[in-house]
Write a protein that holds these residues in place. Structure first.
Motif, PDB file in Angstrom:
ATOM      1  N   UNK A 116     -33.909 -70.258  10.325  1.00  0.00           N
ATOM      2  CA  UNK A 116     -34.944 -70.704   9.406  1.00  0.00           C
ATOM      3  C   UNK A 116     -34.451 -71.699   8.361  1.00  0.00           C
ATOM      4  N   UNK A 117     -33.154 -71.755   8.134  1.00  0.00           N
ATOM      5  CA  UNK A 117     -32.602 -72.607   7.080  1.00  0.00           C
ATOM      6  C   UNK A 117     -31.775 -73.737   7.684  1.00  0.00           C
ATOM      7  N   UNK A 118     -32.124 -74.972   7.350  1.00  0.00           N
ATOM      8  CA  UNK A 118     -31.362 -76.106   7.874  1.00  0.00           C
ATOM      9  C   UNK A 118     -30.015 -76.260   7.178  1.00  0.00           C
ATOM     10  N   UNK A 119     -29.948 -75.853   5.922  1.00  0.00           N
ATOM     11  CA  UNK A 119     -28.686 -75.911   5.162  1.00  0.00           C
ATOM     12  C   UNK A 119     -28.810 -74.969   3.976  1.00  0.00           C
ATOM     13  N   UNK A 120     -27.706 -74.759   3.291  1.00  0.00           N
ATOM     14  CA  UNK A 120     -27.728 -73.943   2.086  1.00  0.00           C
ATOM     15  C   UNK A 120     -26.937 -72.664   2.245  1.00  0.00           C
ATOM     16  N   UNK A 121     -26.714 -72.022   1.124  1.00  0.00           N
ATOM     17  CA  UNK A 121     -25.965 -70.767   1.105  1.00  0.00           C
ATOM     18  C   UNK A 121     -26.881 -69.629   1.534  1.00  0.00           C
ATOM     19  N   UNK A 122     -26.388 -68.826   2.460  1.00  0.00           N
ATOM     20  CA  UNK A 122     -27.129 -67.649   2.911  1.00  0.00           C
ATOM     21  C   UNK A 122     -26.730 -66.450   2.063  1.00  0.00           C
ATOM     22  N   UNK A 138     -25.642 -72.066   6.056  1.00  0.00           N
ATOM     23  CA  UNK A 138     -26.335 -72.491   7.261  1.00  0.00           C
ATOM     24  C   UNK A 138     -25.968 -73.930   7.586  1.00  0.00           C
ATOM     25  N   UNK A 139     -25.653 -74.155   8.836  1.00  0.00           N
ATOM     26  CA  UNK A 139     -25.371 -75.510   9.319  1.00  0.00           C
ATOM     27  C   UNK A 139     -26.294 -75.842  10.486  1.00  0.00           C
ATOM     28  N   UNK A 140     -27.469 -75.202  10.508  1.00  0.00           N
ATOM     29  CA  UNK A 140     -28.392 -75.363  11.632  1.00  0.00           C
ATOM     30  C   UNK A 140     -28.968 -76.768  11.716  1.00  0.00           C
ATOM     31  N   UNK A 141     -29.111 -77.435  10.587  1.00  0.00           N
ATOM     32  CA  UNK A 141     -29.667 -78.788  10.582  1.00  0.00           C
ATOM     33  C   UNK A 141     -31.091 -78.815  11.095  1.00  0.00           C
ATOM     34  N   UNK A 142     -31.376 -79.786  11.952  1.00  0.00           N
ATOM     35  CA  UNK A 142     -32.735 -80.000  12.451  1.00  0.00           C
ATOM     36  C   UNK A 142     -33.205 -78.908  13.402  1.00  0.00           C
ATOM     37  N   UNK A 143     -32.296 -78.050  13.874  1.00  0.00           N
ATOM     38  CA  UNK A 143     -32.718 -77.007  14.805  1.00  0.00           C
ATOM     39  C   UNK A 143     -33.409 -75.839  14.111  1.00  0.00           C
ATOM     40  N   UNK A 144     -33.378 -75.778  12.780  1.00  0.00           N
ATOM     41  CA  UNK A 144     -34.032 -74.695  12.040  1.00  0.00           C
ATOM     42  C   UNK A 144     -35.543 -74.872  12.080  1.00  0.00           C
ATOM     43  N   UNK A 145     -36.241 -73.761  12.036  1.00  0.00           N
ATOM     44  CA  UNK A 145     -37.702 -73.780  12.044  1.00  0.00           C
ATOM     45  C   UNK A 145     -38.222 -74.412  10.752  1.00  0.00           C
ATOM     46  N   UNK A 146     -39.268 -75.215  10.875  1.00  0.00           N
ATOM     47  CA  UNK A 146     -39.866 -75.862   9.701  1.00  0.00           C
ATOM     48  C   UNK A 146     -41.263 -75.335   9.410  1.00  0.00           C
ATOM     49  N   UNK A 147     -41.637 -74.227  10.045  1.00  0.00           N
ATOM     50  CA  UNK A 147     -42.961 -73.660   9.817  1.00  0.00           C
ATOM     51  C   UNK A 147     -43.082 -73.119   8.395  1.00  0.00           C
ATOM     52  N   UNK A 148     -44.233 -73.325   7.753  1.00  0.00           N
ATOM     53  CA  UNK A 148     -44.469 -72.657   6.472  1.00  0.00           C
ATOM     54  C   UNK A 148     -44.422 -71.143   6.713  1.00  0.00           C
ATOM     55  N   UNK A 162     -32.425 -57.508   3.265  1.00  0.00           N
ATOM     56  CA  UNK A 162     -32.466 -58.102   1.927  1.00  0.00           C
ATOM     57  C   UNK A 162     -31.713 -59.426   1.899  1.00  0.00           C
ATOM     58  N   UNK A 163     -30.611 -59.486   2.611  1.00  0.00           N
ATOM     59  CA  UNK A 163     -29.829 -60.729   2.682  1.00  0.00           C
ATOM     60  C   UNK A 163     -30.708 -61.850   3.224  1.00  0.00           C
ATOM     61  N   UNK A 164     -31.417 -61.580   4.320  1.00  0.00           N
ATOM     62  CA  UNK A 164     -32.298 -62.593   4.905  1.00  0.00           C
ATOM     63  C   UNK A 164     -33.420 -62.958   3.936  1.00  0.00           C
ATOM     64  N   UNK A 165     -34.071 -61.974   3.352  1.00  0.00           N
ATOM     65  CA  UNK A 165     -35.198 -62.248   2.443  1.00  0.00           C
ATOM     66  C   UNK A 165     -34.760 -63.077   1.241  1.00  0.00           C
ATOM     67  N   UNK A 166     -33.639 -62.735   0.650  1.00  0.00           N
ATOM     68  CA  UNK A 166     -33.160 -63.460  -0.531  1.00  0.00           C
ATOM     69  C   UNK A 166     -32.701 -64.873  -0.165  1.00  0.00           C
ATOM     70  N   UNK A 170     -34.250 -68.094  -1.900  1.00  0.00           N
ATOM     71  CA  UNK A 170     -33.411 -68.993  -2.695  1.00  0.00           C
ATOM     72  C   UNK A 170     -33.340 -70.402  -2.115  1.00  0.00           C
ATOM     73  N   UNK A 171     -33.593 -70.553  -0.855  1.00  0.00           N
ATOM     74  CA  UNK A 171     -33.513 -71.871  -0.232  1.00  0.00           C
ATOM     75  C   UNK A 171     -34.876 -72.444   0.058  1.00  0.00           C
TER      76      UNK A 171
END
Length: 171
Positions: A116-122, A138-148, A162-166, A170-171
């Motif tokens: 779900x995250x293209x970049x940022x601290x998980x 996250x280093x997924x880049x363009x492969x991450x989902x962009x859905x609202x 909780x890790x995933x939700x936060x 945060x991102x």
């Protein structure tokens, strides 16, 4: 108030020797007793692993994706669900339900966050020793989902969930 999650165990999830003991066949062999080799036991128990991701369409264009727990297969299950939704082509938004998810494996949650995250601290981990200090990004880049997305949590959402939700918040 603390609620304990109920878990159901079938005989196949237990060690075969324990099954023999529970069934009263300990220290004796009869025509009903059977022993599984380690390979048979592992193949049987891995084949019966429960799915941790459930997905369905709710209304027009809204997909509902529930993660019940985090196991090694969860990131791949999420990826498959997102690919199937993309192939259908009519998904405009996603509801990610983490209610009642008491966690599981941290690496599975981190890899799921990358879907779900293209970049940022998980998440960042800190410990008393330097080798325990680690920042997961996250280093997924363009492969991450962009859905609202809307993320649902409750008082039973814990640990890896909780890790995933936060991370998503945060991102």
């Amino acid at each position: 108030m603390y609620k304990r999650q109920k878990r159901q165990f079938g005989f196949r999830t237990l060690n075969p020797v324990i099954c023999e003991f529970i069934c009263g066949a300990c220290n004796s062999l009869d025509e009903y007793s059977a022993y599984l080799s380690a390979g048979q036991y592992l193949a049987d128990s891995s084949a019966s692993a429960q799915m941790s991701v459930h997905v369905r369409m709710e209304g027009v264009g809204v997909a509902y994706l529930q993660i019940t727990h985090f196991q090694p297969s969860t990131p791949q299950e999420v990826e498959n669900a997102l690919k199937n939704l993309a192939m259908m082509g009519m998904t405009r938004a996603l509801v990610l339900d983490l209610r009642g998810n008491t966690g599981g494996l941290l690496p599975a949650a981190v890899k799921t966050a990358e879907k779900f995250l293209s970049s940022g601290i998980i998440v960042s981990a800190q410990g008393q020793h330097d080798d325990a200090n680690k920042v997961y990004t996250s280093t997924a880049g363009a492969s991450a989902s962009t859905l609202p997305m809307v993320v649902l949590v409750d008082n039973e959402t814990a640990s890896a969930a909780e890790v995933l939700a936060v991370a998503l918040r945060d991102n």
